[in-house]
Scaffold this active site. Structure first.
Site, PDB file in Angstrom:
ATOM      1  N   CYS A  42      -8.468  -1.555  -5.004  1.00  0.00           N
ATOM      2  CA  CYS A  42      -7.917  -2.387  -3.924  1.00  0.00           C
ATOM      3  C   CYS A  42      -8.737  -2.313  -2.635  1.00  0.00           C
ATOM      4  O   CYS A  42      -8.564  -3.145  -1.744  1.00  0.00           O
ATOM      5  CB  CYS A  42      -6.480  -1.982  -3.637  1.00  0.00           C
ATOM      6  SG  CYS A  42      -5.380  -2.381  -4.990  1.00  0.00           S
ATOM      7  N   ASN A  48       0.150  -8.098  -4.660  1.00  0.00           N
ATOM      8  CA  ASN A  48      -1.085  -7.329  -4.488  1.00  0.00           C
ATOM      9  C   ASN A  48      -2.175  -7.941  -5.372  1.00  0.00           C
ATOM     10  O   ASN A  48      -2.096  -7.851  -6.597  1.00  0.00           O
ATOM     11  CB  ASN A  48      -0.822  -5.864  -4.868  1.00  0.00           C
ATOM     12  CG  ASN A  48      -2.044  -4.981  -4.671  1.00  0.00           C
ATOM     13  OD1 ASN A  48      -3.155  -5.455  -4.462  1.00  0.00           O
ATOM     14  ND2 ASN A  48      -1.834  -3.679  -4.745  1.00  0.00           N
ATOM     15  N   HIS A 107      -4.637  -4.661   3.731  1.00  0.00           N
ATOM     16  CA  HIS A 107      -4.464  -4.860   2.290  1.00  0.00           C
ATOM     17  C   HIS A 107      -2.981  -5.097   2.020  1.00  0.00           C
ATOM     18  O   HIS A 107      -2.123  -4.415   2.570  1.00  0.00           O
ATOM     19  CB  HIS A 107      -4.960  -3.611   1.543  1.00  0.00           C
ATOM     20  CG  HIS A 107      -4.650  -3.616   0.087  1.00  0.00           C
ATOM     21  ND1 HIS A 107      -4.915  -4.691  -0.724  1.00  0.00           N
ATOM     22  CD2 HIS A 107      -4.079  -2.673  -0.714  1.00  0.00           C
ATOM     23  CE1 HIS A 107      -4.534  -4.406  -1.961  1.00  0.00           C
ATOM     24  NE2 HIS A 107      -4.026  -3.202  -1.979  1.00  0.00           N
TER      25      HIS A 107
END
Ligand code: ACO
Length: 325
Positions: free
Chosen positions: A114, A282, A252
């Protein structure tokens, strides 16, 4: 004279197919209410059968090139941050280069789960600052739906597919001011997709599922919050900046509660935080450039404003960036 890396254009792409919380509640023991309150996610986009990470990356890259007023021939480095490459090799960056037609320039992939986009941004910034490269295409793209166990309610509600891209251009003005990268491999087992090319997909010493995301969510959550809260303070202090110098926080998009905790540490109102998690969950390496592109295109982010990025994910690998748009 120092050469800085400045954002010339942004682009993003989400696949057409939408999977809502209500759809998921038909498949696993969950509810729209649980997912919304625990994560902030309402829906996610899922790549169609046969639609790959490179397909998403190509759309985002074309939109970023158009926004920057550049053609593929102007690009002298392509970086793709992804955990879900189309093939073992060639890299997705080389496959993307073939699509764009910018033959001959350097192209490679980078994997930091990520945090991939921040890692790639840092690499691009250093190539430009060194004077060796002038125009870099940085893409964060993932089809995380391909490494999800769709029967595991603890993970399947969290992720979606997407791509985001920026064109970084050499400039006499910043641009990227600072990027800080960190990793701690001791936490590898808290968030992982077990199995792979070299280990193989049959793991004699591991009884759990392979090939899909395994996460100790609660432990990841706590470590993400404490690590990120410390990191955003560090990058501001190191650059002699106050919280009030930040115009937009572009985090994020993993969990709205993590984002709110970092914003609180920064004493930033949520009105100055770009959140897109409700629309796409996500999206791993795509999440920061997707959020950035959304706020650039809807006019919230304006030229000359200061941006703060942060990301945390598998590895653990994490990082932050300070930029002037
Ligand atoms: N629907 C309903 N109930 C659920 C679901 C679901 N989808 N998932 C878990 N539960 C249940 C659990 O079984 C548990 O039940 P129990 O109390 O009866 O045992 C209860 O809900 C609470 O579970 P927790 O895991 O403690 O819930 P938590 O509040 O921690 O939320 C979540 C879970 C959303 C996963 C959170 O921990 C999180 O966001 N973690 C961090 C994720 C992250 O940031 N990852 C890094 C990036 S990803 C990358 O790098 C690839």
């Amino acid at each position: 004279m120092t050469q800085f890396a400045s954002i010339a254009g942004t682009g993003s792409y989400l696949p057409a197919q939408v999977l809502t919380n209500h759809d998921l509640a038909q498949q696993v023991d969950t509810s729209d209410e649980w997912i919304r309150t625990r994560t902030g996610i309402v829906q996610r986009h899922i790549a169609a059968e046969g639609e790959t990470t490179c397909d998403l990356a190509e759309q985002a890259a074309c939109r970023a090139l158009q926004a920057a007023g550049r053609s593929a021939a102007d690009i002298d480095l392509i970086l793709v941050a992804t955990t879900t490459a189309d093939q073992i090799f060639p890299s997705t960056a080389c496959l993307l280069q073939q699509r764009l037609g910018s033959y001959g320039c350097a192209a490679f992939d980078l994997q930091a789960a990520c945090s991939g986009f921040i890692y790639a941004l840092s690499v691009a910034d250093k190539f430009i600052r060194s004077g060796s490269h002038q125009s870099v295409l940085v893409v964060g793209a993932d089809t995380f739906s391909r490494v999800i166990d769709w029967q595991d309610r603890a993970t399947c509600v969290l992720f979606g597919d997407g791509a985001g891209a920026v064109i970084l251009q050499a400039s006499s003005e910043p641009g990227v001011r600072d990027v800080r990268l960190h990793a701690d491999g001791r936490y590898a087992e808290l968030l992982q997709v077990p199995g792979g090319i070299s280990q193989g997909i049959h793991l004699p010493d591991y009884a759990g599922p392979v090939g899909t995301t395994q996460m100790k969510g609660n432990e990841v959550f706590k470590l993400a919050v404490t690590t990120l809260q410390a990191m955003v303070g560090d990058i501001l202090a190191a650059n002699g900046l106050q919280q009030s110098d930040i115009d937009w926080f572009v985090p994020h998009q993993a969990n709205i509660r993590i984002i709110q905790a970092i914003a609180k540490r920064l004493q930033l109102p949520m009105a100055q935080v770009v959140t897109t998690i409700a629309q796409h969950g996500n999206t791993s390496a795509a999440s920061i450039p997707l959020a950035l592109d959304t706020a650039v295109r809807d006019g919230r982010i304006q030229r000359g404003q200061n941006l703060l990025f942060e990301a945390f994910g598998g590895g653990f690998a994490w990082g932050s960036a300070l930029l002037t748009y």
